[in-house]
Write a protein that holds these residues in place. Structure first.
Motif, PDB file in Angstrom:
ATOM      1  N   SER A   1      -8.806   0.316  21.711  1.00  0.00           N
ATOM      2  CA  SER A   1      -8.286  -1.058  21.763  1.00  0.00           C
ATOM      3  C   SER A   1      -7.645  -1.423  20.422  1.00  0.00           C
ATOM      4  CB  SER A   1      -9.413  -2.040  22.080  1.00  0.00           C
ATOM      5  OG  SER A   1     -10.409  -2.001  21.063  1.00  0.00           O
ATOM      6  N   HIS A   2      -6.760  -2.418  20.453  1.00  0.00           N
ATOM      7  CA  HIS A   2      -6.073  -2.874  19.251  1.00  0.00           C
ATOM      8  C   HIS A   2      -6.339  -4.355  19.020  1.00  0.00           C
ATOM      9  CE1 HIS A   2      -3.884   0.879  18.805  1.00  0.00           C
ATOM     10  NE2 HIS A   2      -3.531   0.824  20.080  1.00  0.00           N
ATOM     11  N   SER A   3      -6.221  -4.757  17.783  1.00  0.00           N
ATOM     12  CA  SER A   3      -6.444  -6.158  17.413  1.00  0.00           C
ATOM     13  C   SER A   3      -5.182  -6.995  17.548  1.00  0.00           C
ATOM     14  CB  SER A   3      -6.966  -6.250  15.974  1.00  0.00           C
ATOM     15  OG  SER A   3      -8.217  -5.583  15.850  1.00  0.00           O
ATOM     16  N   TYR A   4      -4.042  -6.349  17.722  1.00  0.00           N
ATOM     17  CA  TYR A   4      -2.796  -7.086  17.948  1.00  0.00           C
ATOM     18  C   TYR A   4      -2.551  -7.203  19.459  1.00  0.00           C
ATOM     19  CZ  TYR A   4      -1.037  -2.262  18.346  1.00  0.00           C
ATOM     20  OH  TYR A   4      -0.856  -0.948  18.699  1.00  0.00           O
ATOM     21  N   ASP A   5      -1.624  -8.069  19.832  1.00  0.00           N
ATOM     22  CA  ASP A   5      -1.307  -8.264  21.247  1.00  0.00           C
ATOM     23  C   ASP A   5      -0.286  -7.248  21.759  1.00  0.00           C
ATOM     24  OD1 ASP A   5      -2.660 -10.937  22.179  1.00  0.00           O
ATOM     25  OD2 ASP A   5      -1.904 -11.329  20.166  1.00  0.00           O
ATOM     26  N   GLN A   6       0.730  -6.981  20.970  1.00  0.00           N
ATOM     27  CA  GLN A   6       1.747  -6.032  21.380  1.00  0.00           C
ATOM     28  C   GLN A   6       2.477  -5.515  20.153  1.00  0.00           C
ATOM     29  OE1 GLN A   6       4.884  -7.552  23.919  1.00  0.00           O
ATOM     30  NE2 GLN A   6       5.341  -5.534  24.768  1.00  0.00           N
ATOM     31  N   ALA A   7       2.892  -4.247  20.216  1.00  0.00           N
ATOM     32  CA  ALA A   7       3.664  -3.632  19.132  1.00  0.00           C
ATOM     33  C   ALA A   7       4.934  -3.019  19.713  1.00  0.00           C
ATOM     34  CB  ALA A   7       2.842  -2.560  18.420  1.00  0.00           C
ATOM     35  N   LEU A   8       6.008  -3.139  18.959  1.00  0.00           N
ATOM     36  CA  LEU A   8       7.275  -2.527  19.346  1.00  0.00           C
ATOM     37  C   LEU A   8       7.820  -1.734  18.166  1.00  0.00           C
ATOM     38  CD1 LEU A   8       9.135  -5.379  21.275  1.00  0.00           C
ATOM     39  CD2 LEU A   8       8.199  -3.264  22.247  1.00  0.00           C
ATOM     40  N   ALA A   9       8.454  -0.626  18.469  1.00  0.00           N
ATOM     41  CA  ALA A   9       9.138   0.175  17.457  1.00  0.00           C
ATOM     42  C   ALA A   9      10.517   0.521  18.008  1.00  0.00           C
ATOM     43  CB  ALA A   9       8.363   1.447  17.143  1.00  0.00           C
ATOM     44  N   VAL A  10      11.440   0.799  17.116  1.00  0.00           N
ATOM     45  CA  VAL A  10      12.803   1.110  17.534  1.00  0.00           C
ATOM     46  C   VAL A  10      12.959   2.599  17.855  1.00  0.00           C
ATOM     47  CG1 VAL A  10      15.240   0.998  16.902  1.00  0.00           C
ATOM     48  CG2 VAL A  10      13.655  -0.750  16.063  1.00  0.00           C
ATOM     49  N   PHE A  11      12.446   3.448  16.950  1.00  0.00           N
ATOM     50  CA  PHE A  11      12.682   4.882  17.058  1.00  0.00           C
ATOM     51  C   PHE A  11      11.391   5.679  17.164  1.00  0.00           C
ATOM     52  CE2 PHE A  11      16.027   3.207  14.164  1.00  0.00           C
ATOM     53  CZ  PHE A  11      17.138   3.440  14.965  1.00  0.00           C
ATOM     54  N   GLU A  12      11.514   6.876  17.709  1.00  0.00           N
ATOM     55  CA  GLU A  12      10.459   7.869  17.555  1.00  0.00           C
ATOM     56  C   GLU A  12      10.562   8.424  16.135  1.00  0.00           C
ATOM     57  OE1 GLU A  12      10.336  10.900  20.530  1.00  0.00           O
ATOM     58  OE2 GLU A  12      10.733   9.506  22.163  1.00  0.00           O
ATOM     59  N   TYR A  13       9.423   8.749  15.553  1.00  0.00           N
ATOM     60  CA  TYR A  13       9.388   9.207  14.158  1.00  0.00           C
ATOM     61  C   TYR A  13       9.819  10.676  14.083  1.00  0.00           C
ATOM     62  CZ  TYR A  13       7.690   9.451   9.328  1.00  0.00           C
ATOM     63  OH  TYR A  13       7.593   9.578   7.962  1.00  0.00           O
ATOM     64  N   SER A  14      11.114  10.885  14.205  1.00  0.00           N
ATOM     65  CA  SER A  14      11.677  12.231  14.163  1.00  0.00           C
ATOM     66  C   SER A  14      12.106  12.566  12.736  1.00  0.00           C
ATOM     67  CB  SER A  14      12.887  12.316  15.093  1.00  0.00           C
ATOM     68  OG  SER A  14      13.922  11.488  14.592  1.00  0.00           O
ATOM     69  N   ILE A  15      12.676  13.754  12.566  1.00  0.00           N
ATOM     70  CA  ILE A  15      13.091  14.201  11.231  1.00  0.00           C
ATOM     71  C   ILE A  15      14.124  13.268  10.623  1.00  0.00           C
ATOM     72  CG2 ILE A  15      14.276  16.043   9.968  1.00  0.00           C
ATOM     73  CD1 ILE A  15      13.003  18.046  11.878  1.00  0.00           C
ATOM     74  N   VAL A  16      15.128  12.857  11.402  1.00  0.00           N
ATOM     75  CA  VAL A  16      16.189  12.016  10.855  1.00  0.00           C
ATOM     76  C   VAL A  16      15.664  10.659  10.420  1.00  0.00           C
ATOM     77  CG1 VAL A  16      16.889  11.144  13.146  1.00  0.00           C
ATOM     78  CG2 VAL A  16      18.511  11.101  11.245  1.00  0.00           C
ATOM     79  N   ILE A  17      14.739  10.086  11.187  1.00  0.00           N
ATOM     80  CA  ILE A  17      14.172   8.782  10.824  1.00  0.00           C
ATOM     81  C   ILE A  17      13.233   8.921   9.637  1.00  0.00           C
ATOM     82  CG2 ILE A  17      12.738   6.870  11.616  1.00  0.00           C
ATOM     83  CD1 ILE A  17      15.570   6.988  12.806  1.00  0.00           C
ATOM     84  N   ARG A  18      12.461   9.990   9.621  1.00  0.00           N
ATOM     85  CA  ARG A  18      11.560  10.232   8.493  1.00  0.00           C
ATOM     86  C   ARG A  18      12.343  10.339   7.190  1.00  0.00           C
ATOM     87  NH1 ARG A  18       8.382  15.092   9.837  1.00  0.00           N
ATOM     88  NH2 ARG A  18      10.111  16.298   8.949  1.00  0.00           N
ATOM     89  N   GLU A  19      13.495  11.015   7.248  1.00  0.00           N
ATOM     90  CA  GLU A  19      14.316  11.163   6.055  1.00  0.00           C
ATOM     91  C   GLU A  19      14.889   9.831   5.595  1.00  0.00           C
ATOM     92  OE1 GLU A  19      18.624  13.051   5.010  1.00  0.00           O
ATOM     93  OE2 GLU A  19      17.227  14.366   6.067  1.00  0.00           O
ATOM     94  N   LEU A  20      15.359   9.015   6.536  1.00  0.00           N
ATOM     95  CA  LEU A  20      15.898   7.704   6.181  1.00  0.00           C
ATOM     96  C   LEU A  20      14.832   6.830   5.532  1.00  0.00           C
ATOM     97  CD1 LEU A  20      18.177   6.679   9.204  1.00  0.00           C
ATOM     98  CD2 LEU A  20      18.898   7.209   6.864  1.00  0.00           C
ATOM     99  N   ILE A  21      13.647   6.808   6.131  1.00  0.00           N
ATOM    100  CA  ILE A  21      12.564   5.986   5.584  1.00  0.00           C
ATOM    101  C   ILE A  21      12.130   6.506   4.217  1.00  0.00           C
ATOM    102  CG2 ILE A  21      10.154   5.279   5.921  1.00  0.00           C
ATOM    103  CD1 ILE A  21      10.723   5.182   8.926  1.00  0.00           C
ATOM    104  N   HIS A  22      12.080   7.809   4.050  1.00  0.00           N
ATOM    105  CA  HIS A  22      11.700   8.403   2.761  1.00  0.00           C
ATOM    106  C   HIS A  22      12.719   8.038   1.685  1.00  0.00           C
ATOM    107  CE1 HIS A  22      10.763  11.475  -0.279  1.00  0.00           C
ATOM    108  NE2 HIS A  22       9.549  11.466   0.240  1.00  0.00           N
ATOM    109  N   ARG A  23      13.995   8.113   2.031  1.00  0.00           N
ATOM    110  CA  ARG A  23      15.045   7.729   1.072  1.00  0.00           C
ATOM    111  C   ARG A  23      14.925   6.258   0.700  1.00  0.00           C
ATOM    112  NH1 ARG A  23      20.138   9.458   4.392  1.00  0.00           N
ATOM    113  NH2 ARG A  23      21.106   7.938   2.980  1.00  0.00           N
ATOM    114  N   TYR A  24      14.605   5.444   1.673  1.00  0.00           N
ATOM    115  CA  TYR A  24      14.458   4.002   1.461  1.00  0.00           C
ATOM    116  C   TYR A  24      13.245   3.687   0.583  1.00  0.00           C
ATOM    117  CZ  TYR A  24      13.280  -0.850   2.724  1.00  0.00           C
ATOM    118  OH  TYR A  24      12.937  -2.179   2.693  1.00  0.00           O
ATOM    119  N   LYS A  25      12.104   4.296   0.887  1.00  0.00           N
ATOM    120  CA  LYS A  25      10.867   3.975   0.173  1.00  0.00           C
ATOM    121  C   LYS A  25      10.771   4.620  -1.201  1.00  0.00           C
ATOM    122  CE  LYS A  25       6.985   4.086   2.515  1.00  0.00           C
ATOM    123  NZ  LYS A  25       5.917   4.486   3.477  1.00  0.00           N
TER     124      LYS A  25
END
Length: 241
Positions: free
Chosen positions: A73-97
């Motif tokens: 169970s979760h403590s939030y009501d609903q969660a949404l994400a845009v992308f699956e955490y694939s290689i291309v998204i991981r790289e973008l987030i890593h560059r950003y962070k």
């Protein structure tokens, strides 16, 4: 190319500066709002339908919720994400962070904003997942807060980073399983302004949804402070086996 054409192109480049695709580096013919060329956009790992009605991970058509949400169970009501955490998204987030490419907050924020508009959620206040002051000092910024500021401007919803704080400098969650992640975050967050969340619909902003331990921990203390509804919006979600 004629001198006149060079002059015209130079003026146009000044008035409408071209940028490179943030994924492949290809020169864009004109400025794109999301900064991604058509080829890369068409190949972005958007989460397909059907999705889990709780966490938005992809599921089979025979069910409404994923196995993760069925047994945890979760403590939030609903969660949404845009992308699956694939290689291309991981790289973008890593560059950003970690790479100092703060401008990627606009690209990533654009997709978050579009997802928020499609959600139908009625949000009173947005709260970014906080970093401990030590980690924020070493990194230089809070990536979730920067995304929250972008969303606030595009959607005219207040975003505050002074309501929820990370009171404990916990270990990195990387490499930890579900139980250890939850234990690591025990008592890690604190609500400083309960009056700001009481009877409000809260949207938590973060970059990646893995097991949900971080946003669950945030949600619990916000719920205890009187929050009415709690939603979660992230750039990507990790598709668990």
């Amino acid at each position: 190319m004629s001198q006149l054409q060079l002059l015209v192109d130079g003026v146009l480049d000044f008035l409408y500066p071209r940028i490179d695709c943030v994924c492949c580096g290809k020169r864009l013919e004109k400025r794109a709002v999301h900064g991604i060329c058509k080829h890369c956009y068409d190949n972005m790992p958007f989460i397909p339908e059907p999705k889990c009605t709780i966490c938005s991970r992809p599921i089979s058509p025979e069910t409404q919720i994923c196995m993760e949400c069925k047994y945890h169970s979760h403590s939030y009501d609903q969660a949404l994400a845009v992308f699956e955490y694939s290689i291309v998204i991981r790289e973008l987030i890593h560059r950003y962070k970690y790479g100092g490419e703060y401008s990627l907050s606009r690209t990533l924020g654009f997709f978050l904003s579009e997802q928020l508009k499609e959600s139908g959620w009625k949000v009173d206040l947005m709260i970014p997942v906080p970093l401990h002051k030590n980690r924020q000092k070493s990194r230089g910024f809070n990536q979730s807060a920067l995304l929250g500021d972008y969303l606030s401007q595009r959607n005219r919803i207040t975003c505050r980073d002074d309501v929820l704080i990370r009171s404990m400098d916990t270990l990195s969650q990387t490499g930890l399983d579900r139980d250890k992640r939850a234990e690591n975050l025990k008592d890690a967050f604190m609500v400083l302004a309960p009056q700001a969340v009481k009877d409000k619909n809260i949207l938590i902003i973060d970059d990646v949804h893995t097991t949900g331990a971080t946003v669950d921990s945030c949600s619990r203390v916000l719920r205890s402070a009187g929050a009415k509804k709690i939603y979660v919006l992230t750039i990507a979600t990790v598709v668990l086996d």
